[in-house]
Design a protein around this motif. Structure first.
Motif, PDB file in Angstrom:
ATOM      1  N   PHE A  43      11.837  -7.902 -13.719  1.00  0.00           N
ATOM      2  CA  PHE A  43      10.470  -7.371 -13.805  1.00  0.00           C
ATOM      3  C   PHE A  43       9.928  -7.031 -12.414  1.00  0.00           C
ATOM      4  O   PHE A  43       9.167  -6.075 -12.259  1.00  0.00           O
ATOM      5  N   LEU A  44      10.338  -7.786 -11.403  1.00  0.00           N
ATOM      6  CA  LEU A  44       9.918  -7.461 -10.034  1.00  0.00           C
ATOM      7  C   LEU A  44      10.606  -6.190  -9.536  1.00  0.00           C
ATOM      8  O   LEU A  44       9.977  -5.345  -8.888  1.00  0.00           O
ATOM      9  N   LEU A  45      11.896  -6.045  -9.864  1.00  0.00           N
ATOM     10  CA  LEU A  45      12.614  -4.840  -9.470  1.00  0.00           C
ATOM     11  C   LEU A  45      12.035  -3.608 -10.156  1.00  0.00           C
ATOM     12  O   LEU A  45      11.932  -2.528  -9.540  1.00  0.00           O
ATOM     13  N   ALA A  46      11.641  -3.760 -11.440  1.00  0.00           N
ATOM     14  CA  ALA A  46      11.048  -2.636 -12.164  1.00  0.00           C
ATOM     15  C   ALA A  46       9.726  -2.213 -11.523  1.00  0.00           C
ATOM     16  O   ALA A  46       9.472  -1.016 -11.309  1.00  0.00           O
ATOM     17  N   ARG A  47       8.870  -3.193 -11.218  1.00  0.00           N
ATOM     18  CA  ARG A  47       7.596  -2.879 -10.563  1.00  0.00           C
ATOM     19  C   ARG A  47       7.838  -2.233  -9.200  1.00  0.00           C
ATOM     20  O   ARG A  47       7.182  -1.247  -8.840  1.00  0.00           O
ATOM     21  N   LEU A  48       8.793  -2.780  -8.466  1.00  0.00           N
ATOM     22  CA  LEU A  48       9.102  -2.241  -7.144  1.00  0.00           C
ATOM     23  C   LEU A  48       9.601  -0.800  -7.238  1.00  0.00           C
ATOM     24  O   LEU A  48       9.213   0.051  -6.428  1.00  0.00           O
ATOM     25  N   GLY A  49      10.442  -0.526  -8.244  1.00  0.00           N
ATOM     26  CA  GLY A  49      10.954   0.835  -8.420  1.00  0.00           C
ATOM     27  C   GLY A  49       9.840   1.837  -8.691  1.00  0.00           C
ATOM     28  O   GLY A  49       9.833   2.949  -8.136  1.00  0.00           O
ATOM     29  N   ARG A  50       8.885   1.456  -9.525  1.00  0.00           N
ATOM     30  CA  ARG A  50       7.769   2.366  -9.827  1.00  0.00           C
ATOM     31  C   ARG A  50       6.911   2.595  -8.584  1.00  0.00           C
ATOM     32  O   ARG A  50       6.451   3.718  -8.328  1.00  0.00           O
ATOM     33  N   LEU A  51       6.690   1.534  -7.820  1.00  0.00           N
ATOM     34  CA  LEU A  51       5.892   1.681  -6.597  1.00  0.00           C
ATOM     35  C   LEU A  51       6.597   2.570  -5.584  1.00  0.00           C
ATOM     36  O   LEU A  51       5.948   3.368  -4.886  1.00  0.00           O
ATOM     37  N   VAL A  52       7.919   2.425  -5.481  1.00  0.00           N
ATOM     38  CA  VAL A  52       8.678   3.264  -4.549  1.00  0.00           C
ATOM     39  C   VAL A  52       8.575   4.731  -4.956  1.00  0.00           C
ATOM     40  O   VAL A  52       8.406   5.624  -4.104  1.00  0.00           O
ATOM     41  N   THR A  53       8.647   5.010  -6.270  1.00  0.00           N
ATOM     42  CA  THR A  53       8.514   6.391  -6.753  1.00  0.00           C
ATOM     43  C   THR A  53       7.151   6.968  -6.390  1.00  0.00           C
ATOM     44  O   THR A  53       7.040   8.097  -5.893  1.00  0.00           O
ATOM     45  N   SER A 110       5.164   5.911  -4.063  1.00  0.00           N
ATOM     46  CA  SER A 110       5.086   6.012  -2.606  1.00  0.00           C
ATOM     47  C   SER A 110       5.812   7.261  -2.108  1.00  0.00           C
ATOM     48  O   SER A 110       5.320   7.962  -1.210  1.00  0.00           O
ATOM     49  N   ASP A 111       6.970   7.551  -2.713  1.00  0.00           N
ATOM     50  CA  ASP A 111       7.718   8.755  -2.334  1.00  0.00           C
ATOM     51  C   ASP A 111       6.900  10.013  -2.602  1.00  0.00           C
ATOM     52  O   ASP A 111       6.876  10.945  -1.787  1.00  0.00           O
ATOM     53  N   LYS A 112       6.243  10.055  -3.771  1.00  0.00           N
ATOM     54  CA  LYS A 112       5.425  11.221  -4.104  1.00  0.00           C
ATOM     55  C   LYS A 112       4.275  11.370  -3.119  1.00  0.00           C
ATOM     56  O   LYS A 112       3.959  12.491  -2.678  1.00  0.00           O
ATOM     57  N   SER A 113       3.640  10.235  -2.803  1.00  0.00           N
ATOM     58  CA  SER A 113       2.524  10.284  -1.862  1.00  0.00           C
ATOM     59  C   SER A 113       2.990  10.766  -0.493  1.00  0.00           C
ATOM     60  O   SER A 113       2.340  11.612   0.145  1.00  0.00           O
ATOM     61  N   LYS A 114       4.115  10.259  -0.058  1.00  0.00           N
ATOM     62  CA  LYS A 114       4.642  10.674   1.244  1.00  0.00           C
ATOM     63  C   LYS A 114       5.083  12.131   1.207  1.00  0.00           C
ATOM     64  O   LYS A 114       4.967  12.863   2.208  1.00  0.00           O
ATOM     65  N   ARG A 115       5.593  12.629   0.052  1.00  0.00           N
ATOM     66  CA  ARG A 115       5.997  14.032  -0.073  1.00  0.00           C
ATOM     67  C   ARG A 115       4.788  14.962   0.026  1.00  0.00           C
ATOM     68  O   ARG A 115       4.886  16.043   0.616  1.00  0.00           O
ATOM     69  N   LYS A 168       0.849  -1.191   0.000  1.00  0.00           N
ATOM     70  CA  LYS A 168       0.000   0.000   0.000  1.00  0.00           C
ATOM     71  C   LYS A 168       0.884   1.242   0.000  1.00  0.00           C
ATOM     72  O   LYS A 168       2.103   1.159   0.162  1.00  0.00           O
ATOM     73  N   LEU A 169       0.220   2.407  -0.164  1.00  0.00           N
ATOM     74  CA  LEU A 169       0.975   3.660  -0.089  1.00  0.00           C
ATOM     75  C   LEU A 169       1.597   3.848   1.287  1.00  0.00           C
ATOM     76  O   LEU A 169       2.593   4.556   1.437  1.00  0.00           O
ATOM     77  N   THR A 170       1.000   3.176   2.275  1.00  0.00           N
ATOM     78  CA  THR A 170       1.504   3.312   3.646  1.00  0.00           C
ATOM     79  C   THR A 170       2.610   2.317   3.972  1.00  0.00           C
ATOM     80  O   THR A 170       3.131   2.322   5.088  1.00  0.00           O
ATOM     81  N   THR A 171       2.980   1.456   3.018  1.00  0.00           N
ATOM     82  CA  THR A 171       4.038   0.465   3.274  1.00  0.00           C
ATOM     83  C   THR A 171       5.347   1.160   3.610  1.00  0.00           C
ATOM     84  O   THR A 171       5.720   2.159   2.993  1.00  0.00           O
ATOM     85  N   SER A 172       6.052   0.606   4.592  1.00  0.00           N
ATOM     86  CA  SER A 172       7.289   1.223   5.074  1.00  0.00           C
ATOM     87  C   SER A 172       8.374   1.239   3.997  1.00  0.00           C
ATOM     88  O   SER A 172       8.524   0.291   3.234  1.00  0.00           O
ATOM     89  N   GLN A 173       9.130   2.322   3.981  1.00  0.00           N
ATOM     90  CA  GLN A 173      10.268   2.413   3.059  1.00  0.00           C
ATOM     91  C   GLN A 173      11.311   1.344   3.390  1.00  0.00           C
ATOM     92  O   GLN A 173      12.017   0.858   2.505  1.00  0.00           O
TER      93      GLN A 173
END
Length: 382
Positions: free
Chosen positions: A307-317, A319-324, A280-285
């Motif tokens: 493909f998992l790393l690519a998906r994870l990278g997009r989710l982290v981005t 998530s960062d925007k949401s947290k910002r 989720k957006l609330t998942t810990s960094q």
């Protein structure tokens, strides 16, 4: 197998026994041994424990029994090496107490004379301590042993309950070494498509394009099929991941990696894939960072997890925007509160200044009179 059955027939019937046909994966490389789920459920403990294997020399070997996998792991390697077990050997396990097996070996590479002598030694070793037949019967059985070995016809043998065998529910599998191993169809159902011997040699290398369904799906590592190292649920999930990429994700792993290590990598890859999809957006960094570091280490060993790393990278981005957004909103709120505080202070300062202006103006108007009054008071008579 005939000699092994002869040994088993003369064991004390009140103690359960099981016959295992050794395949290379049991005695080299992975060094694990599946005892069969039915036998384990019926006679062994439900949790992981230590089980002792007592060899023909009387030495006891502690092994790690894994209840979930219905087999022996740690310690089995030492026993197999000390007893020089080879692929094709037949081993009889006699459960003399809940945590101890007496073990008897019928070797595949003995000469005919050695076979007869070895069979007699095994019968004598197992019959006398158990007192299960009289000395007269024992001597008679030994004298007839050679003739029985010539005339006895090999019948299918269930691994956990020989007396309940029937021809219709038995299957004889031929291994790559040309020897025969016997399995129950019911046993196979209990274990999914996992065979009783656990890890097995692959008959051929299969391209993923040839895999049409889950039933065709085998996990091959170093020429061994390691399906038994993963639960049915994990096998299905791994099959789905491979289908999404149209290839075996472990296809380009470094050669020579331990089968259990590879199985652990596959299980962790599946767990991370599930965690990514459930994030989720609330998942810990910290969670994102742990998943990323783990996947990168697997990628370094040759796993196809890009493909998992690519998906994870997009989710982290994202998530960062949401947290910002949340951080910026909080910062603006704090700035607004500070502005209001400053405005209140400014109002207070303005009021102070107005009061002082009025006071100054009043004093200036009376300054002349104050001077005269001061001078008069200063010069007045005492």
């Amino acid at each position: 197998m005939i000699r092994a059955k002869d040994i088993q027939a003369n064991l004390a019937p009140e103690f359960p026994s099981i016959i295992k046909h050794m395949v290379p994966s049991n005695v080299t490389g992975g060094f694990c041994l599946n005892l069969g789920r039915k036998f384990c459920d019926a006679h062994l403990q439900e949790e992981d424990t230590t089980i002792f294997l007592e060899g023909e020399g009387g030495k006891s070997y502690p092994t790690k029994y894994l209840a979930r996998r219905s087999g022996l792991s740690g310690g089995w390697r030492c026993f197999a090496i000390d007893h020089n077990l080879k692929g094709g050997d037949i081993v009889v396990f006699h459960l003399v107490n809940p945590t101890t097996f007496k073990v008897y070996i019928a070797r595949v590479n003995c000469s005919q004379n050695e076979n007869g002598a070895l069979g007699l030694l095994k019968l004598e070793a197992c019959v006398k301590p158990m007192n299960c037949i009289s000395d007269a019967v024992h001597v008679e059985s030994l004298s007839k042993g050679g003739e029985e070995m010539k005339n006895q016809v090999l019948k299918p043998l269930l691994l956990d309950n020989p007396e309940e065998n029937s021809e219709k529910n038995m299957v004889i599998h031929v291994t790559d070494l040309g020897t025969r191993s016997v399995h129950s169809e019911n046993e196979s159902e209990d274990l999914g498509f996992e065979i009783t011997d656990g890890i097995r040699l692959s008959e051929s290398v299969v391209d993923f394009k040839e895999v049409k369904s889950f039933n065709d799906f085998d996990i091959l590592v170093n020429g061994l099929v390691i399906n038994c190292e993963l639960s049915k649920r994990l096998q299905i999930k791994y099959y789905e991941l491979c289908c999404s990429q149209k290839s075996f994700l472990h296809e380009h792993l470094l050669d020579g990696l331990n089968c259990k290590l590879v199985a652990g990598m596959l299980a962790e890859t599946i767990n991370i894939a599930d965690a990514i999809r459930a994030s989720k957006l609330t998942t810990s960094q910290n969670d994102f960072a742990t998943w990323e570091n783990t996947l990168k280490s697997f990628q370094g060993l040759g796993m196809n997890v890009g493909f998992l790393l690519a998906r994870l990278g997009r989710l982290v981005t994202l998530s960062d925007k949401s947290k910002r957004v949340k951080v910026a909103t909080l910062e603006r709120f704090n700035a607004e509160m500070e502005r209001r505080s400053l405005e209140a202070k400014l109002l207070e300062v303005n009021e102070t200044m107005n009061r002082l202006d009025f006071e100054i103006e009043t004093l200036q108007m009376n300054s002349e009179n104050l001077g005269r009054v001061f001078e008069k008071m200063a010069t007045a008579h005492w």
